[in-house]
Design an enzyme around this catalytic site. Sequence first.
Site, PDB file in Angstrom:
ATOM      1  N   HIS A 131       0.846  -1.196   0.000  1.00  3.39           N
ATOM      2  CA  HIS A 131       0.000   0.000   0.000  1.00  3.39           C
ATOM      3  C   HIS A 131       0.887   1.254   0.000  1.00  3.39           C
ATOM      4  O   HIS A 131       0.390   2.368   0.054  1.00  3.39           O
ATOM      5  CB  HIS A 131      -0.886   0.035   1.247  1.00  3.39           C
ATOM      6  CG  HIS A 131      -2.167  -0.759   1.125  1.00  3.39           C
ATOM      7  ND1 HIS A 131      -2.829  -0.955  -0.064  1.00  3.39           N
ATOM      8  CD2 HIS A 131      -2.932  -1.385   2.071  1.00  3.39           C
ATOM      9  CE1 HIS A 131      -3.931  -1.668   0.153  1.00  3.39           C
ATOM     10  NE2 HIS A 131      -4.013  -1.939   1.435  1.00  3.39           N
ATOM     11  N   ARG A 153      -9.103   3.944  -7.754  1.00  4.71           N
ATOM     12  CA  ARG A 153     -10.570   3.936  -7.809  1.00  4.71           C
ATOM     13  C   ARG A 153     -11.039   5.358  -7.532  1.00  4.71           C
ATOM     14  O   ARG A 153     -10.301   6.140  -6.905  1.00  4.71           O
ATOM     15  CB  ARG A 153     -11.060   2.996  -6.701  1.00  4.71           C
ATOM     16  CG  ARG A 153     -12.536   2.783  -6.617  1.00  4.71           C
ATOM     17  CD  ARG A 153     -12.838   1.855  -5.452  1.00  4.71           C
ATOM     18  NE  ARG A 153     -14.228   1.434  -5.469  1.00  4.71           N
ATOM     19  CZ  ARG A 153     -14.795   0.714  -4.507  1.00  4.71           C
ATOM     20  NH1 ARG A 153     -14.080   0.339  -3.457  1.00  4.71           N
ATOM     21  NH2 ARG A 153     -16.062   0.374  -4.587  1.00  4.71           N
ATOM     22  N   ARG A 285     -17.786  -5.937   0.600  1.00  5.78           N
ATOM     23  CA  ARG A 285     -18.968  -5.233   1.115  1.00  5.78           C
ATOM     24  C   ARG A 285     -20.041  -5.166   0.043  1.00  5.78           C
ATOM     25  O   ARG A 285     -20.937  -5.983   0.012  1.00  5.78           O
ATOM     26  CB  ARG A 285     -18.572  -3.835   1.614  1.00  5.78           C
ATOM     27  CG  ARG A 285     -19.679  -3.111   2.363  1.00  5.78           C
ATOM     28  CD  ARG A 285     -19.217  -1.736   2.799  1.00  5.78           C
ATOM     29  NE  ARG A 285     -18.883  -0.881   1.665  1.00  5.78           N
ATOM     30  CZ  ARG A 285     -19.735  -0.053   1.049  1.00  5.78           C
ATOM     31  NH1 ARG A 285     -20.972   0.046   1.486  1.00  5.78           N
ATOM     32  NH2 ARG A 285     -19.346   0.698   0.020  1.00  5.78           N
TER      33      ARG A 285
HETATM   34  P1  PAP Z   1      -7.874  -3.497   0.995  1.00 12.75           P
HETATM   35  O1  PAP Z   1      -7.046  -2.384   0.496  1.00 12.75           O
HETATM   36  O2  PAP Z   1      -8.190  -3.390   2.456  1.00 12.75           O
HETATM   37  O3  PAP Z   1      -7.367  -4.820   0.582  1.00 12.75           O
HETATM   38  P2  PAP Z   1      -9.568  -3.417  -1.265  1.00 12.75           P
HETATM   39  O4  PAP Z   1      -9.640  -4.825  -1.681  1.00 12.75           O
HETATM   40  O5  PAP Z   1      -8.645  -2.526  -1.996  1.00 12.75           O
HETATM   41  O6  PAP Z   1      -9.302  -3.321   0.293  1.00 12.75           O
HETATM   42  O7  PAP Z   1     -10.986  -2.746  -1.379  1.00 12.75           O
HETATM   43  C1  PAP Z   1     -12.149  -3.334  -0.911  1.00 12.75           C
HETATM   44  C2  PAP Z   1     -13.253  -2.891  -1.847  1.00 12.75           C
HETATM   45  O8  PAP Z   1     -13.195  -3.709  -3.026  1.00 12.75           O
HETATM   46  C3  PAP Z   1     -14.630  -3.106  -1.244  1.00 12.75           C
HETATM   47  O9  PAP Z   1     -15.430  -2.097  -1.844  1.00 12.75           O
HETATM   48  P3  PAP Z   1     -16.798  -1.579  -1.232  1.00 12.75           P
HETATM   49  O10 PAP Z   1     -16.578  -1.276   0.203  1.00 12.75           O
HETATM   50  O11 PAP Z   1     -17.158  -0.366  -2.022  1.00 12.75           O
HETATM   51  O12 PAP Z   1     -17.766  -2.682  -1.441  1.00 12.75           O
HETATM   52  C4  PAP Z   1     -14.959  -4.499  -1.734  1.00 12.75           C
HETATM   53  O13 PAP Z   1     -16.321  -4.790  -1.708  1.00 12.75           O
HETATM   54  C5  PAP Z   1     -14.419  -4.430  -3.154  1.00 12.75           C
HETATM   55  N1  PAP Z   1     -14.113  -5.749  -3.731  1.00 12.75           N
HETATM   56  C6  PAP Z   1     -13.508  -6.800  -3.124  1.00 12.75           C
HETATM   57  N2  PAP Z   1     -13.388  -7.813  -3.982  1.00 12.75           N
HETATM   58  C7  PAP Z   1     -13.943  -7.416  -5.148  1.00 12.75           C
HETATM   59  C8  PAP Z   1     -14.153  -8.040  -6.419  1.00 12.75           C
HETATM   60  N3  PAP Z   1     -13.765  -9.273  -6.657  1.00 12.75           N
HETATM   61  N4  PAP Z   1     -14.766  -7.321  -7.388  1.00 12.75           N
HETATM   62  C9  PAP Z   1     -15.157  -6.046  -7.169  1.00 12.75           C
HETATM   63  N5  PAP Z   1     -15.005  -5.410  -5.983  1.00 12.75           N
HETATM   64  C10 PAP Z   1     -14.411  -6.081  -4.990  1.00 12.75           C
END
Ligand code: PAP
Length: 320
Positions: A131, A153, A285
């Site tokens: 990160h 994003r 989420r």
């Molecule tokens: P991290 O940096 O803590 O690993 P990260 O994976 O970057 O988190 O981001 C999580 C977001 O990606 C969440 O978004 P939301 O809160 O708006 O829902 C999560 O739902 C989303 N996410 C995780 N996996 C996927 C996937 N396979 N496709 C699309 N979105 C995803």
Amino acid sequence: MERKKSSLASSTPNISPSAAASNPYTQGLIQFQGFWIPSRHILTSSIISFQKYFQAFDDDIIVASKPKAGTTWLKALVFTIINRHSYTLSNTPLNSANPHQLIPFLEMKIYIENSNPDLSKIPSPRLFSTHLPYPMLADSVKRSNCRIVYITRNPFDIVVSSWHFTRGVHNLPDWSLEDCFGMFCRGEEGFGPFWDHALGYWNMSMEEPSNVLFMRYEELKEDPMAQTKRLAEFLGFPFSMEEEKTGVVNQIVDFCSFNNLKDLEVNKTGKMPRSFIPSNKLFFRSGKVGDYVNNLSPAAVERLSNILKEKLSGSGLTFN
Ligand code: PAP
């Protein structure tokens, strides 16, 4: 190719307390080498160890991102693309491990557990993640020809995602979105400011497109097939005509989709060993683009849009 050395990366810590650190609802951020770092991980010393000891190989692959930009998704895709000749989708380790376990964080995992680990025996290509902003990467990464895939994003969705995640991880039901949003706008958030983080990788992707790939969550959502092919090409593992014809790309896209990953038992009920995150399900989420409209007022959106306009001005980088 010799890459530019950052003036921000130095082995001398420059730590000052954040106003946020005194807020009981925030993570306790400290300013370090020009960015805001969550201090709870004792991250500063692991970052210094990483900068000092990490030896990059030319065939390393590093997944880089700001938190909540799509890291988990990108890790699943990278792991599946690279290992598609070793595992089928029914026996891939992704069925029993969260993507973060398969592509570990350099600063938040590897160099926390051991300040000078021997990483030389890991089969190539080694897959790592971070990160950290570009200027804070180890010089050996910048000097090598390793590949860095960066995902970003729209920051409005990042703020909202981050707010939900932090409340869940730290059990802070009363932490307000206003507080979280205000900090984000001041750049005071984990690994922020957002704009400096994105600009570092954006500029490098322009200077060295064969070493740094700049991806966007929204583009991956809109055309996952095209973006997955672009990713595989960049990684040096392009899909063959035969694979395209037989639906391999489609299958990988479906396997790594939000709906599939979130329903795997490991991501519904699992927890990563030795992680402060209480459940893997917090990484999944809603997985939508534009969800922020349900949380941020038009005035808040305008405020952050204006900040972005100013901070990104002249860079060519924009967010819709
Ligand atoms: P991290 O940096 O803590 O690993 P990260 O994976 O970057 O988190 O981001 C999580 C977001 O990606 C969440 O978004 P939301 O809160 O708006 O829902 C999560 O739902 C989303 N996410 C995780 N996996 C996927 C996937 N396979 N496709 C699309 N979105 C995803």
